[in-house]
Motif scaffolding. Structure first.
Motif, PDB file in Angstrom:
ATOM      1  N   MET A 137       0.848  -1.185   0.000  1.00  0.00           N
ATOM      2  CA  MET A 137       0.000   0.000   0.000  1.00  0.00           C
ATOM      3  C   MET A 137       0.886   1.239   0.000  1.00  0.00           C
ATOM      4  SD  MET A 137      -3.049   1.169   2.626  1.00  0.00           S
ATOM      5  CE  MET A 137      -3.918  -0.367   2.363  1.00  0.00           C
ATOM      6  N   ASP A 138       0.823   2.003  -1.094  1.00  0.00           N
ATOM      7  CA  ASP A 138       1.636   3.218  -1.200  1.00  0.00           C
ATOM      8  C   ASP A 138       0.778   4.482  -1.147  1.00  0.00           C
ATOM      9  OD1 ASP A 138       0.356   2.983  -3.600  1.00  0.00           O
ATOM     10  OD2 ASP A 138       2.164   3.019  -4.848  1.00  0.00           O
ATOM     11  N   ALA A 139      -0.467   4.355  -0.690  1.00  0.00           N
ATOM     12  CA  ALA A 139      -1.366   5.508  -0.583  1.00  0.00           C
ATOM     13  C   ALA A 139      -0.865   6.457   0.492  1.00  0.00           C
ATOM     14  CB  ALA A 139      -2.779   5.041  -0.250  1.00  0.00           C
ATOM     15  N   PRO A 140      -1.089   7.766   0.319  1.00  0.00           N
ATOM     16  CA  PRO A 140      -0.701   8.716   1.369  1.00  0.00           C
ATOM     17  C   PRO A 140      -1.516   8.473   2.638  1.00  0.00           C
ATOM     18  CG  PRO A 140      -2.039   9.807  -0.306  1.00  0.00           C
ATOM     19  CD  PRO A 140      -1.716   8.448  -0.842  1.00  0.00           C
ATOM     20  N   VAL A 141      -0.871   8.681   3.795  1.00  0.00           N
ATOM     21  CA  VAL A 141      -1.510   8.500   5.090  1.00  0.00           C
ATOM     22  C   VAL A 141      -1.713   9.864   5.731  1.00  0.00           C
ATOM     23  CG1 VAL A 141      -1.317   7.474   7.386  1.00  0.00           C
ATOM     24  CG2 VAL A 141      -0.459   6.231   5.387  1.00  0.00           C
ATOM     25  N   PHE A 142      -2.931  10.119   6.181  1.00  0.00           N
ATOM     26  CA  PHE A 142      -3.241  11.369   6.872  1.00  0.00           C
ATOM     27  C   PHE A 142      -3.728  11.051   8.279  1.00  0.00           C
ATOM     28  CE2 PHE A 142      -3.438  12.597   2.463  1.00  0.00           C
ATOM     29  CZ  PHE A 142      -2.848  13.850   2.455  1.00  0.00           C
ATOM     30  N   LEU A 143      -3.427  11.952   9.198  1.00  0.00           N
ATOM     31  CA  LEU A 143      -3.819  11.799  10.593  1.00  0.00           C
ATOM     32  C   LEU A 143      -4.922  12.785  10.943  1.00  0.00           C
ATOM     33  CD1 LEU A 143      -2.419   9.704  12.467  1.00  0.00           C
ATOM     34  CD2 LEU A 143      -1.011  10.373  10.507  1.00  0.00           C
ATOM     35  N   MET A 144      -5.874  12.305  11.737  1.00  0.00           N
ATOM     36  CA  MET A 144      -6.958  13.154  12.224  1.00  0.00           C
ATOM     37  C   MET A 144      -6.462  13.999  13.385  1.00  0.00           C
ATOM     38  SD  MET A 144     -10.303  13.530  11.657  1.00  0.00           S
ATOM     39  CE  MET A 144     -11.360  14.784  12.365  1.00  0.00           C
ATOM     40  N   LEU A 145      -6.666  15.306  13.302  1.00  0.00           N
ATOM     41  CA  LEU A 145      -6.280  16.213  14.374  1.00  0.00           C
ATOM     42  C   LEU A 145      -7.426  16.399  15.367  1.00  0.00           C
ATOM     43  CD1 LEU A 145      -4.512  18.941  12.214  1.00  0.00           C
ATOM     44  CD2 LEU A 145      -3.384  17.330  13.746  1.00  0.00           C
ATOM     45  N   SER A 146      -7.088  16.796  16.577  1.00  0.00           N
ATOM     46  CA  SER A 146      -8.106  17.008  17.609  1.00  0.00           C
ATOM     47  C   SER A 146      -9.089  18.108  17.241  1.00  0.00           C
ATOM     48  CB  SER A 146      -7.434  17.363  18.937  1.00  0.00           C
ATOM     49  OG  SER A 146      -6.552  16.348  19.338  1.00  0.00           O
ATOM     50  N   GLY A 147      -8.655  19.039  16.373  1.00  0.00           N
ATOM     51  CA  GLY A 147      -9.516  20.137  15.971  1.00  0.00           C
ATOM     52  C   GLY A 147     -10.443  19.819  14.822  1.00  0.00           C
ATOM     53  N   GLY A 148     -10.358  18.593  14.268  1.00  0.00           N
ATOM     54  CA  GLY A 148     -11.285  18.200  13.217  1.00  0.00           C
ATOM     55  C   GLY A 148     -10.737  18.218  11.819  1.00  0.00           C
ATOM     56  N   GLY A 149      -9.456  18.546  11.622  1.00  0.00           N
ATOM     57  CA  GLY A 149      -8.852  18.530  10.302  1.00  0.00           C
ATOM     58  C   GLY A 149      -7.906  17.356  10.144  1.00  0.00           C
ATOM     59  N   LEU A 150      -7.395  17.194   8.935  1.00  0.00           N
ATOM     60  CA  LEU A 150      -6.436  16.146   8.638  1.00  0.00           C
ATOM     61  C   LEU A 150      -5.073  16.760   8.384  1.00  0.00           C
ATOM     62  CD1 LEU A 150      -8.509  13.977   6.107  1.00  0.00           C
ATOM     63  CD2 LEU A 150      -8.343  13.709   8.591  1.00  0.00           C
TER      64      LEU A 150
END
Length: 688
Positions: free
Chosen positions: A230-243
């Motif tokens: 899997m070479d898809a980009p990974v994004f993290l969820m922030l506490s404020g509601g954004g990625l």
């Protein structure tokens, strides 16, 4: 076919997954592997891809949220951390602001700082509140601390100097010296460049405390995903509601402390917008905690401060302060794994201790001997032992009865069924009471609010909690058991920057404010550009303002035109209007001061078409013996499979609507119907 979008949410008990492609949704649950969380993620990813008939290369994006940072702080399992600070201020972390969360408790306990006093190390330097250097940084004093750091096996360092939010040069120089010596460094002027040194130092220390853990985990996860193709980009969820990107998450992991619960709030907000609901209560009950959030006009409440590891239950000021953008919610230790016991006064008590995934509730058969909320629900007949978690694990009802009888029943002279009923009534009242307190503190009411319930336990407890708080309408969306993970797929790529710049409206420096806002916008855009892939963005500017002499600020939305024109009167009018909304009337004749500014840049929020679950041919409804926790009566309730209920189906309670990740209990006074999007609508008649 389009590429698939995958979301993963690590909770204290279960790791939830949701995958969407071509208008179809697949969901899965797997037990969290707390010793190495990436193992549970990779196991779940392989399982959901197999279920969807996809290869790892078919995934275009993976969005991830986790409570690992929060748990590390709560359980004190972070890095050995030191704080380098201004001489004379090493005890700021211990002194706090000298307030007491319980004025009348003579034995009050305050949370211990994450850094013990012998690792709070002062160096000579001083900057005043305007950013002027009063005493240059003693660089040799910083270098002289390096042997001490090695001696105490320090693996992460926070740097917090007085007034560095106005001039961070000393922090940057000290950080460079320490990084050259091989230490990972967190600067308070980077993590939380705002006034109030206790909150700023505490946030910097917490970031340093969890950084090695989170960075190691995220890099191992990337390696594991790459190894499976899997070479898809990974994004993290922030506490404020954004990625945000993995690199930003590794730099500021403290912004992930509420990433899982934030996904649930985003999930509810997306449903509220699609349904045109302006007043919603989001109710997310998982394996370890329950989360409650108020959502107005399609957006969850937000805040700039957050407390973690509270000592006093529901008591503000009893935890470690973090000054980061967060979605504001109340979190209660009342999940499926919350343990039940009899307290010193002979009362049934539930939580906040949790059985987690290992050993888990007694019914899991993994060595747990103490009864949890899941055990109580099972004994009352609310779960199908063979279908729990999608049938991936069979539950042992006899083990649940034995645990409840030993820990509760035998001590109170009641049978296991009555003990289970008491446990459920206590946990429902705890959640309802937390919701009441949250609404009061927010100055809002529950009248006419729709409850959106999700998580593994939310649909099970929703009717009773709604009755207790006076709500008469509940929505259970498809995929409710993994709602937070689905919420990740609805979140925008975004980032918020907050900085302090003191301004009085009577002497408003337009040039200085515009320069600051432009710099903040550029910083936020740098983070957002890495993941927006050309999507349009919007910037929201906010000033945190108060009347001169007050102790706390309120947020005031700024229009671009007012700032560009330097229209201090327009900003004053906006403040007076917002102040009146909070406190009924403004204060004529008082000057107004701005303490800090925020710029939030995010991709545009879209209304998604929620995939409706496929409907299969209906079979006869079976029955299941269920004990009412209030009356103690046992009756046969019909059990319906959610996948066999097409739009327009209506049924009266009591009944159970079963699905793979959860079950919806339709109370005796409630009616359930299925709308065109596959959402279960629960409603009840209220007294006139």
């Amino acid at each position: 076919m389009t590429s698939a979008r995958l979301a993963v949410d690590i909770g204290g008990t279960f790791t939830d997954l949701a995958l969407e492609r071509d208008g179809r949704r697949f969901t899965a649950k797997t037990l969290t592997t707390s010793d190495a969380p990436e193992k549970g993620v990779l196991t779940g990813v392989a399982a959901i891809l197999a279920d969807a008939g996809l290869a790892p290369g078919d995934v275009s994006i993976l969005v991830h949220g986790t409570t690992l940072a929060t748990n590390a702080v709560i359980e004190r399992k972070g890095a050995v951390t030191a704080l380098i600070t201004t001489a004379g201020f090493r005890d700021v972390l211990a002194m706090g602001n000298e307030s007491r969360y319980d004025q009348y408790d003579l034995q009050i306990r305050l949370p211990e700082p994450l850094v013990p006093r012998h690792l709070r190390l002062p160096v000579p330097e001083r900057v005043d509140a305007n950013g002027r250097v009063l005493l240059p940084l003693d660089e040799e004093a910083v270098r002289a601390l390096i042997p001490t750091l090695h001696e105490h096996k320090v693996t992460s360092v926070a740097v917090g100097f007085l007034h560095s939010f106005t001039n961070g040069a000393h922090e940057r120089r000290a950080g460079a010296i320490l990084e050259a010596a091989g230490f990972p460094v967190t600067l308070s002027s980077d993590v939380s460049p705002e006034m109030r040194e206790w909150e700023r130092f505490s946030t910097a220390v917490a970031n340093a405390y969890v950084q090695p853990l989170m960075q190691g985990y995220l890099r191992r996860l990337q390696t594991g995903l790459s190894a499976m193709g899997m070479d898809a980009p990974v994004f993290l969820m922030l506490s404020g509601g954004g990625l945000t990107t993995v690199d930003t998450a590794c730099r500021f992991p403290i912004r992930l402390v509420e990433s899982g619960p934030a996904g649930g709030a985003i999930f509810s907000a997306a449903i509220a917008r699609a349904a045109g609901l302006n007043r919603v209560l989001s109710f997310d009950m998982g394996g370890t905690t329950a989360k409650i959030c108020l959502i107005d006009d399609g957006a969850p409440q937000t805040a700039r401060t957050f407390e973690v590891a509270r000592i006093g239950r529901f008591k503000k000021g009893s935890g470690l302060p973090l000054r980061i953008p967060v979605i504001e919610m109340v979190e209660i230790g009342a999940g499926g794994g919350s343990l039940a016991h009899v307290d010193a006064l002979g009362r049934i008590a539930v939580g906040p201790e949790s059985a987690g995934a290992m050993p888990g509730p007694a019914c899991y058969g993994r060595g747990g001997k103490e009864p949890a909320v899941t055990d109580a629900n099972l004994v009352l007949g609310r779960y199908d032992p063979a279908r729990f978690a999608g049938g991936t694990m069979a539950l042992d009802a006899d083990a649940s009865r034995a645990a409840l009888d030993h820990a509760v029943g035998s001590k109170m002279g009641i049978d296991a069924g009555s003990a289970a009923g008491g446990v459920i009534e206590m946990v429902d009242e705890t959640m309802a009471n937390a919701a009441r307190i949250h609404a009061i503190e927010s100055g809002k009411a529950f009248a006419d609010r729709t409850v959106i319930a999700f998580g593994g336990g939310g649909p099970v407890h929703a009717c009773r909690v709604a009755e207790k708080i006076g709500a008469s309408r509940i929505m259970i969306p498809p995929g409710a058991g993994v709602g937070s993970a689905i919420g990740f797929l609805r979140a925008p790529v975004g980032y918020e920057v907050v900085r302090s710049l003191y301004q009085r409206l009577g002497k408003f420096d337009v040039a200085a404010v515009n320069e600051l806002l432009e710099d903040m916008t550029r910083e936020a855009m740098t983070v957002v550009d890495a993941g927006r892939f050309g999507a349009p963005v919007r910037a929201v500017r906010t000033a945190f303002m108060r009347y001169v002499g007050q102790g706390h600020e309120i947020p005031v939305r700024l229009s671009d035109r007012a700032i560009e024109a330097g229209d201090a009167s327009g900003i004053r009018a906006s403040f007076d209007a917002e102040y009146s909304r909070f406190y009924d009337r403004p204060v004529p004749g008082s000057d107004v001061e701005v303490m800090s500014f925020a710029v939030a840049v995010a991709t545009e929020t879209l209304v998604h078409d929620e995939p409706a679950p496929p409907t299969i041919a209906a079979g006869p409804a079976r029955t299941q013996a269920v004990q009412d926790p209030v009356t103690g009566e046992i009756a046969d309730w019909p059990v319906h499979d959610r996948n066999t209920m097409p739009a327009g189906t209506t049924l009266a309670g009591p009944a159970i609507i079963a699905e793979d990740e959860t079950s919806t209990l339709v109370g005796a006074l409630w009616t359930a119907s299925i709308d065109d999007h596959g959402i279960i609508i629960l409603s009840r008649e209220t007294a006139a």
